[in-house]
Motif scaffolding. Structure first.
Motif, PDB file in Angstrom:
ATOM      1  N   ASP A  35       0.796  -1.178   0.060  1.00 47.45           N
ATOM      2  CA  ASP A  35      -0.021   0.245   0.189  1.00 47.45           C
ATOM      3  C   ASP A  35       0.778   1.323  -0.100  1.00 47.45           C
ATOM      4  N   GLU A  39       0.950   4.217  -2.575  1.00 48.43           N
ATOM      5  CA  GLU A  39       0.367   5.728  -2.333  1.00 48.43           C
ATOM      6  C   GLU A  39       1.800   6.627  -2.757  1.00 48.43           C
ATOM      7  N   LYS A 178       0.833  15.582   4.160  1.00 48.44           N
ATOM      8  CA  LYS A 178       1.126  14.653   3.430  1.00 48.44           C
ATOM      9  C   LYS A 178       2.826  14.193   4.042  1.00 48.44           C
TER      10      LYS A 178
END
Ligand code: UTP
Length: 407
Positions: A35, A39, A178
């Motif tokens: 994952d 991402e 982020k």
């Protein structure tokens, strides 16, 4: 993401070692790593070989609203500011996603206790400063707090434990910024653990896009918030959404107001407000030519004389213009903990790799107009970057005491 796709993505950028421990991982760890690979935006790594960085435009001075002028217009500015605040048009945004590595404290920087005879946390100083405006105007101001995945839980539970330091809990909204991957000095991605690439917060410019990602821009629209005061966690003396600053920015009808202090010396190491190719910008101290240092304004004062202190009042309707892909990416050399090829943990004593960051000061250059607004350094600027020495806990304590704050 499927294993083969992850292998392909890594092969394209020559970082296959990210999967070196894959076969040792259990099912959940494998999934988490795949994952993360899916991402992560690895394009930041190409900045290491990109030599186009640093090309700047033509600089020119940008006049600040000086203290003497602010004093002359004080009641007019104050009234305009109070009007905007009471109409619910202002919000505050605390940038608290940084790692604060220079302070060397194991928790979020805001949890540091600057008190001496009593507890007084950095977060508490900031909330107290904002409460001054709340009490003065009789209006609660929405407070957004940006954290990162590294310090989010700690920060949120600290605020809860301390009862938000007297702030109204439903007026506080936390969100995470982020992350960006980190690499060694040769551009090889670091692994934080066998199932995780090392990451760090992607710089303080990401606040608006992170808010949009979480749908928080809807709060700005729904509540009619027209101005947002964005500030750093370090500065324990700063005034937040203070009416005169708000009023001056509103009346000047600019895209952003920026608090500035007069430079202590022509070669002081602060970023200086100016224009660049006709737009507001910040020139770094090392970019100032001798000619710029010698330049004078019409009063005979140095023309590049006002350093930014990371407190900006953004007009929210202009924020849509600001996009991350238009901002430069800064490559910063830092100490990055990681595991070795054999899985041993390393906590480096010296900078050993690069982090990638976009900075809030680069947002300013995407806006059309800016009002630099002068504040008294000794009253509004007490940054805490280090434990001792310049911009430290020691220097901030002295300044807090000088401003009547009980420690
Ligand atoms: P600094 O430039 O002092 O960075 O941040 P830092 O990473 O926290 O500190 P050092 O360099 O590791 O010691 C200025 C402000 O921007 C915030 C910080 O929390 C601080 O309020 N910031 C910085 C973020 O919110 N996110 C980031 O990714 C970086």
């Amino acid at each position: 993401m499927e294993l083969q796709k992850a292998k392909d993505k890594l092969a394209q950028i020559g970082q296959e070692h990210v999967l070196a421990f894959y076969d040792e991982l259990d099912g959940a760890q494998k999934e988490a790593l795949l994952d993360q690979i899916e991402e992560t935006d690895f394009s930041v790594l190409s900045r290491l070989s990109d030599k186009t960085d640093g090309k700047r435009g033509v600089f020119a001075p940008l006049a600040a609203m000086q203290i003497s002028r602010i004093e002359q217009r004080r009641s007019e500015l104050y009234e305009a500011g109070v009007l905007a605040i009471r109409a619910g048009k202002t919000a505050a945004l605390l940038l608290a996603g940084g790692m604060g590595t220079r302070l060397g404290f194991d928790h979020p920087k805001g949890m540091y206790n600057v008190g001496v005879t009593k507890e007084l946390y950095i977060f508490e100083c900031i909330v107290n400063n904002l409460l001054d405006t709340v009490n003065e105007t009789g209006t609660w101001i929405r407070l957004f707090i940006m954290t990162s995945e590294k310090n989010h839980e700690d920060t949120v539970s600290f605020f809860k434990e301390k009862n938000y330091f007297g702030y109204k809990a439903d007026m506080v909204t936390f969100f995470k910024q982020k992350m960006a991957p980190c690499c060694d000095l040769d551009g090889r991605l670091f692994m934080e653990a066998k199932d995780r690439i090392s990451t760090s917060p992607n710089g303080n410019a990401g606040w608006y896009s992170s808010m949009v990602r979480d749908g928080l821009d809807a709060i700005l629209r729904d509540e009619g918030i027209e101005w947002i005061d964005v500030f750093a966690v370090d500065n324990v003396l700063q005034r937040i959404c203070d009416p005169c600053f708000v009023g001056a920015t509103v009346l000047a009808d600019v895209s952003v107001g920026a608090k500035v202090v007069r430079k202590a010396a022509p070669d002081e190491k602060v970023g200086v407000m100016c224009t660049e190719d006709g737009r507001p910008s910040i020139v770094e101290y090392y970019e100032l030519s001798q000619e710029m240092m010698d330049a004078k304004d019409e009063n005979g004062d140095p023309a590049y004389n006002y350093g930014v202190i990371l407190n900006y009042l953004f007009r929210t309707s202009e924020l849509e213009k600001v996009t991350d892909d238009k901002m430069p990416l800064h490559v910063v050399k830092k100490k990055i903990p990681h595991i070795t090829k054999t899985g041993e943990p390393v906590s480096p004593a010296e900078p050993n790799g690069y982090k990638f960051e976009q900075l809030v000061l680069d947002m300013i250059h995407q806006l059309s107009t800016c009002l630099p607004y002068e504040v008294v350094r000794e009253k509004e600027f007490a940054p805490i970057k280090n434990l001792t020495g310049v911009d430290s806990v020691d220097s901030a304590r002295e300044l807090l005491r000088a401003n009547g704050v009980e420690l």
